[in-house]
Design a protein around this motif. Structure first.
Motif, PDB file in Angstrom:
ATOM      1  N   VAL A  12      52.832 -39.505  15.961  1.00 21.63           N
ATOM      2  CA  VAL A  12      51.630 -40.132  16.360  1.00 21.63           C
ATOM      3  C   VAL A  12      50.166 -39.524  16.194  1.00 21.63           C
ATOM      4  O   VAL A  12      49.316 -39.880  15.813  1.00 21.63           O
ATOM      5  N   VAL A  13      50.094 -38.470  16.625  1.00 16.50           N
ATOM      6  CA  VAL A  13      49.099 -37.363  16.651  1.00 16.50           C
ATOM      7  C   VAL A  13      49.032 -37.051  15.190  1.00 16.50           C
ATOM      8  O   VAL A  13      47.547 -37.658  14.969  1.00 16.50           O
ATOM      9  N   ALA A  14      49.698 -36.742  14.412  1.00 13.24           N
ATOM     10  CA  ALA A  14      49.501 -36.469  12.969  1.00 13.24           C
ATOM     11  C   ALA A  14      49.348 -37.646  12.390  1.00 13.24           C
ATOM     12  O   ALA A  14      48.349 -37.820  11.352  1.00 13.24           O
ATOM     13  N   GLU A  15      49.784 -38.951  12.503  1.00 14.14           N
ATOM     14  CA  GLU A  15      49.179 -40.223  12.038  1.00 14.14           C
ATOM     15  C   GLU A  15      47.508 -40.441  12.363  1.00 14.14           C
ATOM     16  O   GLU A  15      46.976 -40.875  11.281  1.00 14.14           O
ATOM     17  N   ARG A  47      52.002 -22.938  15.000  1.00 15.47           N
ATOM     18  CA  ARG A  47      50.841 -23.880  15.015  1.00 15.47           C
ATOM     19  C   ARG A  47      51.107 -25.040  14.364  1.00 15.47           C
ATOM     20  O   ARG A  47      51.133 -24.932  13.024  1.00 15.47           O
ATOM     21  N   LEU A  48      50.960 -26.386  14.761  1.00 16.76           N
ATOM     22  CA  LEU A  48      51.095 -27.629  14.336  1.00 16.76           C
ATOM     23  C   LEU A  48      49.673 -28.197  13.582  1.00 16.76           C
ATOM     24  O   LEU A  48      49.893 -28.961  12.664  1.00 16.76           O
ATOM     25  N   PHE A  49      48.613 -27.875  14.398  1.00 13.88           N
ATOM     26  CA  PHE A  49      47.434 -28.422  14.003  1.00 13.88           C
ATOM     27  C   PHE A  49      46.455 -27.754  14.035  1.00 13.88           C
ATOM     28  O   PHE A  49      46.315 -26.664  15.039  1.00 13.88           O
ATOM     29  N   ASP A  50      45.321 -27.839  13.311  1.00 17.98           N
ATOM     30  CA  ASP A  50      44.096 -27.339  13.436  1.00 17.98           C
ATOM     31  C   ASP A  50      43.234 -28.055  14.106  1.00 17.98           C
ATOM     32  O   ASP A  50      42.947 -29.113  13.709  1.00 17.98           O
ATOM     33  N   ARG A  51      42.349 -27.562  15.357  1.00 19.43           N
ATOM     34  CA  ARG A  51      41.669 -28.550  15.986  1.00 19.43           C
ATOM     35  C   ARG A  51      40.133 -28.291  15.728  1.00 19.43           C
ATOM     36  O   ARG A  51      39.876 -27.028  15.696  1.00 19.43           O
ATOM     37  N   VAL A  56      41.893 -33.385  14.495  1.00 16.95           N
ATOM     38  CA  VAL A  56      43.003 -32.523  14.090  1.00 16.95           C
ATOM     39  C   VAL A  56      43.123 -32.665  12.657  1.00 16.95           C
ATOM     40  O   VAL A  56      43.153 -33.716  12.188  1.00 16.95           O
ATOM     41  N   ARG A  57      43.997 -31.639  12.148  1.00 17.11           N
ATOM     42  CA  ARG A  57      44.294 -31.764  10.829  1.00 17.11           C
ATOM     43  C   ARG A  57      45.784 -30.845  10.913  1.00 17.11           C
ATOM     44  O   ARG A  57      45.876 -29.984  11.587  1.00 17.11           O
ATOM     45  N   LEU A  58      46.758 -31.480  10.071  1.00 15.03           N
ATOM     46  CA  LEU A  58      47.839 -30.808  10.097  1.00 15.03           C
ATOM     47  C   LEU A  58      47.790 -29.388   9.423  1.00 15.03           C
ATOM     48  O   LEU A  58      47.371 -29.150   8.225  1.00 15.03           O
ATOM     49  N   THR A  59      48.730 -28.307   9.967  1.00 16.06           N
ATOM     50  CA  THR A  59      48.714 -26.909   9.256  1.00 16.06           C
ATOM     51  C   THR A  59      50.095 -27.068   8.209  1.00 16.06           C
ATOM     52  O   THR A  59      50.666 -28.442   8.302  1.00 16.06           O
TER      53      THR A  59
END
Length: 318
Positions: A12-15, A47-51, A56-59
């Motif tokens: 959900v965060v990624a979307e 690390r899954l996200f760059d904040r 945020v965006r996906l790594t």
């Protein structure tokens, strides 16, 4: 850590590409959501996200996890659905014992109707005597059986059944054939043709006792496992047969005559082990409907309080 739960939050965060919008969509506060994503990152050591202030965006690692997570979560849901359906008896295999006396047309109708109701349950039908069925049901090598009663059902549960009045099969040119109904005492002096005792000992013994109690004591009993063989023995003068009316349907040289007051009634009833297969009851319901709708049966409700709608016995109308 509940990995599946954390992956759902991650997707959900990624979307949404935003923790606030993701938290609102999930119906939870943002701080716990952020904590769980950090816990997931620690678990995966990536690390899954760059904040930043805009979101945020996906790594690269996050992009790989997103693709894998969607597939994994789909498989989890599919597995959950399959397990639930199997628990309801909507999938898998149902091993069913059927006695040889069940007419082929009746059996075919039961199979077709059950397949229409439960298309993903495969019926493993086995032609078995009552003695064989009781053993296999007790050993849980059979899920449900249609047994000739009376039978020893210790450790088994008896379900609905059917009652079939038995009549006499006699040569068409005999004096007995000239009567509309026969008493068992009218058969005195004749030998008897009956199914082999080994197939259903309880029914065999009960039938002979009914004959003796009603004035028919045959000196000899010839055994026939099939209707054709029974008719052949009758035509050969080896005795009169006690059987349901269908025994004489395809042999024009014999006739079936009902017995006065139905002194012999053969019952077949379903039985299954404790903790039954979830589809067993549904099969019984289907089979009873077929027997009810065959045009020769009427419902007889057992004497019990609040019977289940399918738990009835059917008795052929003479």
């Amino acid at each position: 850590m509940d990995l599946v739960r954390h992956l759902r939050l991650f997707v959900v965060v990624a979307e949404e590409r935003h923790f606030g919008r993701a938290a609102e969509r999930l119906g939870m506060a943002q701080p716990p959501l952020s904590q769980r994503i950090r816990r997931l990152e620690a678990e995966l050591d990536a690390r899954l996200f760059d904040r930043d202030s805009r979101g945020v965006r996906l790594t690269e690692a996050g992009a790989v996890l997103l693709a894998e997570s969607r597939d994994l979560l789909d498989r989890v849901e599919r597995t959950r659905s399959l397990v639930t359906r199997a628990a309801r008896g909507e999938l898998g295999e149902l091993r069913v014992g059927v006695p040889p006396e069940v007419p082929g047309a009746v059996l075919a109708t039961i199979v077709r109707r059950f397949a229409a109701d439960s298309p993903e349950v495969r019926l493993d039908l086995r032609e078995l005597t009552t003695t064989e069925q009781v053993r296999l049901l007790t050993d849980r090598e059979l899920d449900v059986g249609l047994l000739q009663q009376p039978a020893d059902l210790t450790g088994l549960t008896e379900g609905p059944g059917v009652d079939t009045p038995v009549g006499a099969v006699v040569p068409r040119d005999s004096a007995l054939a000239g009567r509309d109904r026969l008493a068992l005492a009218d058969l005195a002096g004749h030998d008897l043709v009956l199914f082999p005792r080994a197939t259903a000992p309880g029914r065999y013994d009960a039938t002979l006792k009914a004959c003796q109690d009603n004035g028919f004591r045959p000196s000899r009993v010839a055994h026939a496992a099939s209707p054709e063989f029974a008719c052949g023995l009758v035509l050969a003068g080896r005795g009169v047969a006690l059987a349901p009316d269908r025994t004489a349907r395809h042999e024009p040289r014999v006739v079936w005559r009902p017995l006065v007051d139905d002194p012999v009634v053969w019952r077949m009833s379903f039985a299954w082990p404790d903790s039954p297969h979830p589809a067993a009851e549904r099969l019984c319901h289907t089979a009873i409907r077929v027997l009810r709708d065959d045009g020769t049966s009427r419902p007889v409700v057992p004497a019990r309080d609040a019977p289940a709608p399918w738990d009835v016995v059917y008795h052929r109308v003479p």
